[in-house]
Design an enzyme around this catalytic site. Structure first.
Site: not given
Ligand code: GUN
Length: 278
Positions: A52, A96, A119
């Site tokens: 990211k 996350q 998100d």
């Molecule tokens: N963990 C696995 N996929 C995601 C996601 O799309 N966003 C976040 N914040 N955590 C994750």
């Protein structure tokens, strides 16, 4: 012969478009900034977070990184989120998942200001999506819509079947397909006649979280099949929820794993950061 839907190529196109947009915004003095919070050292999470941050760098979004130790208390995490909510220079906040067990995930996601919830997990955004108001949309299902559109696959009027009803994929996927005027059926672990329903689909989106669950028996000749699953098989190779060979023999278009839906998730996170609610 089937069309292979190339998520790697499409995600690159999207990131390149966003890079231009972000540069134009920066020239007007509007720099975007994403705060990424990771609690603990889950190795898979660390890889996602690294990717990211790399994508932010590519697109031209400033990223702030908060790597908090596993034993961080819930209160402390709430404080960090509160500070980021108040900071005018931060326009996106991402925590996350998964979080360590002693932290209440729901409480944390609720604490993120909806207008910074890139998100799309906050109930305000989920609610806005479901009643057709502008909202942040969960990145993976938003990526599936882009894969379809940019591969020339029309959604309007089509029979769309979603296998899986998770809050992050299945439910928002159904809402997005509906927004595109698809006719949507959502199936789950208690659905009777799953195969029969799946075989009605013009567009079948599979997000059940079980490797190789969907084989050719689930698929009508000429259907479009989108595989959201990602797993490692016994030989350590990545595979999806779809048994590629038997499904590809019937499908008109299909996503591979890896290189299908996977790369789209981060591209759509970047889109959320640059473009805001849509
Ligand atoms: N963990 C696995 N996929 C995601 C996601 O799309 N966003 C976040 N914040 N955590 C994750």
């Amino acid at each position: 012969m089937y069309q292979l839907i190339d998520g790697k190529k499409i995600s690159r196109e999207i990131k390149d478009e966003l890079r231009e947009k972000a540069a134009q915004m920066k020239a007007r003095g509007e720099e975007r900034c994403l705060a990424v919070i990771q609690v603990g050292n889950d190795p898979a999470s660390a890889v996602y977070v690294k990717n990211k941050k790399k994508a932010c760098e590519y697109v031209g979004i400033r990223s702030l990184s908060y790597e908090l130790p596993e034993e961080t208390e819930e209160e402390r995490l709430l404080e960090v989120i509160g500070e980021l909510n108040r900071r005018p220079d931060v326009n996106g906040i991402l925590v996350q998942l998964p979080l360590p067990e002693h932290i209440n995930e729901e409480k944390i996601l609720l604490a993120i200001a909806p207008e910074k919830d890139v998100d799309g997990f906050h109930p305000v955004n989920v609610g806005n999506l479901s009643i057709g108001r502008p909202s942040y949309v969960s990145c993976t299902p938003a990526g599936v819509i882009q894969l379809l559109k940019r591969s020339g696959i029309e959604i309007e009027g089509k029979e769309c079947v979603v296998l899986g009803r998770s809050n992050i994929v299945g439910k928002p996927m159904a809402m997005l397909l509906l927004r595109e005027n698809g006719t949507v059926t959502v199936c789950h672990s208690r659905t009777r006649n799953l195969k029969e329903i799946a075989r009605r689909a013009d567009i079948l989106v599979v997000a059940v979280g079980r490797p190789g669950f969907v084989d050719g028996d689930f698929v009508r000749e000429g259907a479009v099949v989108i595989d959201v699953g990602i797993h490692r098989n016994g030989e350590g190779k990545l595979c999806g929820d779809v048994d590629f060979e038997s499904v590809a023999a019937k499908a008109s278009a299909i996503t591979p794993v890896p290189g299908g839906v996977g790369p789209m998730t981060i591209a759509m996170l970047m889109a959320n950061c640059v473009e805001g609610v849509r």
